[in-house]
Motif scaffolding. Structure first.
Motif, PDB file in Angstrom:
ATOM      1  N   THR A  33     -15.876 -38.642   0.736  1.00 37.15           N
ATOM      2  CA  THR A  33     -14.929 -38.925   1.709  1.00 37.15           C
ATOM      3  C   THR A  33     -14.294 -40.341   1.924  1.00 37.15           C
ATOM      4  N   ILE A  34     -15.060 -41.357   1.005  1.00 38.49           N
ATOM      5  CA  ILE A  34     -14.458 -42.776   1.206  1.00 38.49           C
ATOM      6  C   ILE A  34     -13.855 -42.857  -0.305  1.00 38.49           C
ATOM      7  N   GLY A  35     -13.736 -42.073  -1.119  1.00 43.17           N
ATOM      8  CA  GLY A  35     -12.959 -42.175  -2.317  1.00 43.17           C
ATOM      9  C   GLY A  35     -13.954 -42.146  -3.535  1.00 43.17           C
ATOM     10  N   MET A  36     -15.240 -41.677  -3.553  1.00 41.24           N
ATOM     11  CA  MET A  36     -15.846 -41.585  -4.835  1.00 41.24           C
ATOM     12  C   MET A  36     -16.004 -40.009  -4.942  1.00 41.24           C
ATOM     13  N   PRO A  37     -15.318 -39.282  -5.710  1.00 39.32           N
ATOM     14  CA  PRO A  37     -15.161 -37.992  -5.660  1.00 39.32           C
ATOM     15  C   PRO A  37     -16.392 -37.269  -6.028  1.00 39.32           C
ATOM     16  N   LEU A  38     -17.209 -36.118  -5.371  1.00 41.93           N
ATOM     17  CA  LEU A  38     -18.239 -35.444  -5.386  1.00 41.93           C
ATOM     18  C   LEU A  38     -18.135 -34.988  -6.970  1.00 41.93           C
ATOM     19  N   GLU A  39     -17.113 -34.181  -7.583  1.00 38.27           N
ATOM     20  CA  GLU A  39     -17.157 -33.859  -8.859  1.00 38.27           C
ATOM     21  C   GLU A  39     -17.381 -34.599  -9.998  1.00 38.27           C
ATOM     22  N   ASP A  40     -17.388 -35.930  -9.520  1.00 40.44           N
ATOM     23  CA  ASP A  40     -17.666 -36.939 -10.774  1.00 40.44           C
ATOM     24  C   ASP A  40     -18.951 -37.146 -10.939  1.00 40.44           C
ATOM     25  N   TRP A  41     -20.055 -36.689 -10.095  1.00 38.70           N
ATOM     26  CA  TRP A  41     -21.263 -37.025 -10.297  1.00 38.70           C
ATOM     27  C   TRP A  41     -22.021 -36.142 -11.297  1.00 38.70           C
ATOM     28  N   CYS A  42     -22.794 -36.529 -12.267  1.00 43.67           N
ATOM     29  CA  CYS A  42     -23.263 -35.813 -13.552  1.00 43.67           C
ATOM     30  C   CYS A  42     -24.676 -36.086 -13.548  1.00 43.67           C
ATOM     31  N   PRO A  43     -25.504 -35.011 -13.887  1.00 47.93           N
ATOM     32  CA  PRO A  43     -26.924 -35.189 -14.436  1.00 47.93           C
ATOM     33  C   PRO A  43     -27.170 -35.820 -15.746  1.00 47.93           C
ATOM     34  N   PRO A  44     -28.254 -36.395 -16.040  1.00 50.73           N
ATOM     35  CA  PRO A  44     -28.604 -37.069 -17.368  1.00 50.73           C
ATOM     36  C   PRO A  44     -28.309 -36.325 -18.293  1.00 50.73           C
ATOM     37  N   ALA A  45     -28.172 -37.281 -19.633  1.00 49.74           N
ATOM     38  CA  ALA A  45     -27.936 -36.436 -20.729  1.00 49.74           C
ATOM     39  C   ALA A  45     -28.149 -37.498 -22.067  1.00 49.74           C
ATOM     40  N   ASP A  46     -28.434 -36.753 -23.158  1.00 52.71           N
ATOM     41  CA  ASP A  46     -28.641 -37.845 -24.411  1.00 52.71           C
ATOM     42  C   ASP A  46     -27.276 -38.802 -24.598  1.00 52.71           C
ATOM     43  N   THR A  47     -26.267 -38.536 -24.231  1.00 52.09           N
ATOM     44  CA  THR A  47     -25.081 -39.313 -24.350  1.00 52.09           C
ATOM     45  C   THR A  47     -23.943 -39.303 -23.288  1.00 52.09           C
ATOM     46  N   PRO A  48     -23.312 -40.245 -23.017  1.00 56.75           N
ATOM     47  CA  PRO A  48     -22.242 -40.264 -21.804  1.00 56.75           C
ATOM     48  C   PRO A  48     -21.508 -38.752 -21.851  1.00 56.75           C
ATOM     49  N   ASP A  49     -20.812 -38.660 -22.951  1.00 59.33           N
ATOM     50  CA  ASP A  49     -20.124 -37.539 -23.037  1.00 59.33           C
ATOM     51  C   ASP A  49     -20.781 -36.188 -22.754  1.00 59.33           C
ATOM     52  N   ASN A  50     -21.893 -35.996 -23.136  1.00 57.41           N
ATOM     53  CA  ASN A  50     -22.775 -34.644 -22.790  1.00 57.41           C
ATOM     54  C   ASN A  50     -23.167 -34.728 -21.396  1.00 57.41           C
ATOM     55  N   ALA A  51     -23.417 -35.922 -20.820  1.00 56.90           N
ATOM     56  CA  ALA A  51     -23.709 -36.016 -19.430  1.00 56.90           C
ATOM     57  C   ALA A  51     -22.490 -35.530 -18.681  1.00 56.90           C
ATOM     58  N   ARG A  52     -21.150 -35.734 -18.946  1.00 59.88           N
ATOM     59  CA  ARG A  52     -20.112 -35.420 -18.289  1.00 59.88           C
ATOM     60  C   ARG A  52     -19.663 -33.979 -18.343  1.00 59.88           C
ATOM     61  N   ARG A  53     -20.558 -33.344 -19.235  1.00 59.53           N
ATOM     62  CA  ARG A  53     -20.227 -31.680 -19.639  1.00 59.53           C
ATOM     63  C   ARG A  53     -20.591 -30.719 -18.259  1.00 59.53           C
ATOM     64  N   ASN A  54     -21.655 -31.542 -17.287  1.00 60.25           N
ATOM     65  CA  ASN A  54     -22.196 -30.871 -16.245  1.00 60.25           C
ATOM     66  C   ASN A  54     -21.946 -31.451 -15.006  1.00 60.25           C
ATOM     67  N   VAL A  55     -21.790 -31.096 -13.938  1.00 64.15           N
ATOM     68  CA  VAL A  55     -21.386 -31.544 -12.457  1.00 64.15           C
ATOM     69  C   VAL A  55     -22.734 -31.402 -11.892  1.00 64.15           C
ATOM     70  N   ALA A  56     -23.025 -32.393 -11.171  1.00 67.49           N
ATOM     71  CA  ALA A  56     -24.519 -32.461 -10.318  1.00 67.49           C
ATOM     72  C   ALA A  56     -24.384 -31.784  -9.180  1.00 67.49           C
ATOM     73  N   PHE A  57     -23.418 -31.948  -8.544  1.00 70.11           N
ATOM     74  CA  PHE A  57     -23.107 -31.256  -7.167  1.00 70.11           C
ATOM     75  C   PHE A  57     -21.706 -30.416  -6.999  1.00 70.11           C
ATOM     76  N   ASP A  58     -21.713 -29.461  -6.220  1.00 73.98           N
ATOM     77  CA  ASP A  58     -20.573 -28.812  -5.294  1.00 73.98           C
ATOM     78  C   ASP A  58     -20.244 -29.092  -3.920  1.00 73.98           C
ATOM     79  N   LYS A  59     -19.477 -28.486  -3.476  1.00 76.62           N
ATOM     80  CA  LYS A  59     -19.360 -28.659  -2.039  1.00 76.62           C
ATOM     81  C   LYS A  59     -20.461 -27.769  -1.239  1.00 76.62           C
ATOM     82  N   ASN A  60     -21.314 -26.904  -2.018  1.00 78.39           N
ATOM     83  CA  ASN A  60     -22.281 -26.325  -1.323  1.00 78.39           C
ATOM     84  C   ASN A  60     -23.845 -26.775  -1.502  1.00 78.39           C
ATOM     85  N   GLY A  61     -23.859 -27.735  -2.449  1.00 82.37           N
ATOM     86  CA  GLY A  61     -25.292 -28.504  -2.701  1.00 82.37           C
ATOM     87  C   GLY A  61     -25.280 -28.768  -4.320  1.00 82.37           C
TER      88      GLY A  61
END
Length: 240
Positions: A33-61
């Motif tokens: 709500t303050i400008g840090m998009p929910l869909e940007d958060w990602c779980p850990p991975a072996d590389t940054p690019d691989n981490a970005r392949r998954n989202v950590a959260f959606d609007k339901n949890g």
């Protein structure tokens, strides 16, 4: 700007990974709500690019992918006493942020802790956003205090090693008055669910973002720390 605190969980056993992640999701929902998009958060991975392949959260949890990733991590290094979960907002250098939650059971000597660490995130350089975040964190966690400061402050500029530093802001579960802390230019009341005062956010710099490069900012924060410590109002890490 970093926001962090240790705390005692009081729990006898760890919750499910989903429930544990859900606490970080609650924080991420506010940050959205303050400008840090929910869909940007990602779980850990072996590389940054691989981490970005998954989202950590959606609007339901927490997302199924994130839960599965942390399940696999836990299988590789299981513990019944503590767990650390962290998510990253996919941005390197300026704009980057990490949410970390270490959860430890009551019988374990290690403390639980929450951290929001960031670099150059504009949303976290606005006082009104930080105040909103502090109030939300207090609804989720039993924080004995919450400190807000740029990374170098705690290690290089704080007055005491065994007390939290004031930095830019410090929440304390104390009803503080200007007479008690005359060095503080602003004291923001914190209310509970019944609209009763339960604490105070001590602000060292009210009208701009705190910077360790500004000697006056550091001077004011240090003076507040000394005043609070003199009145035994600054908690000790060793007592938590």
């Amino acid at each position: 700007m970093n926001i962090k605190f240790p705390y005692r969980s009081g729990i006898e056993s760890l919750p499910s990974i989903y429930e544990h992640l859900k606490q970080l999701w609650q924080v991420a929902m506010l940050l959205d709500t303050i400008g840090m998009p929910l869909e940007d958060w990602c779980p850990p991975a072996d590389t940054p690019d691989n981490a970005r392949r998954n989202v950590a959260f959606d609007k339901n949890g927490p997302s199924p992918a994130a839960v599965a990733i942390f399940h696999e991590e836990e299988k590789a290094d299981p513990s019944e006493k503590f767990r650390i979960l962290g998510v990253w907002n996919g941005k390197e250098d300026d704009g980057g942020a990490v949410l970390l939650h270490k959860l430890s059971i009551a019988s374990n000597h290690s403390r639980s802790s929450f951290e929001l660490n960031s670099k150059g995130v504009q949303a976290l350089e606005k006082k009104e956003n930080i105040v909103q975040i502090i109030n939300t964190l207090l609804e989720i966690f039993p924080a004995p205090f919450i400190q807000v400061s740029p990374p170098p402050y705690a290690t290089r500029h704080a007055v005491f090693e065994d007390h939290p530093g004031v930095g830019w802001m410090l929440y304390l579960p104390e009803i503080l008055t200007p007479a008690q802390v005359p060095e503080a230019p602003e004291l923001i009341p914190v209310l509970d669910k019944d609209n009763k005062r339960k604490g105070t956010i001590v602000v060292s710099v009210p009208n701009e973002t705190f910077s360790v490069k500004n000697k006056e900012h550091v001077k004011v924060a240090n003076a507040i720390e000394i005043r609070l410590a003199d009145q035994d109002l600054l908690p000790r890490f060793s007592n938590l």
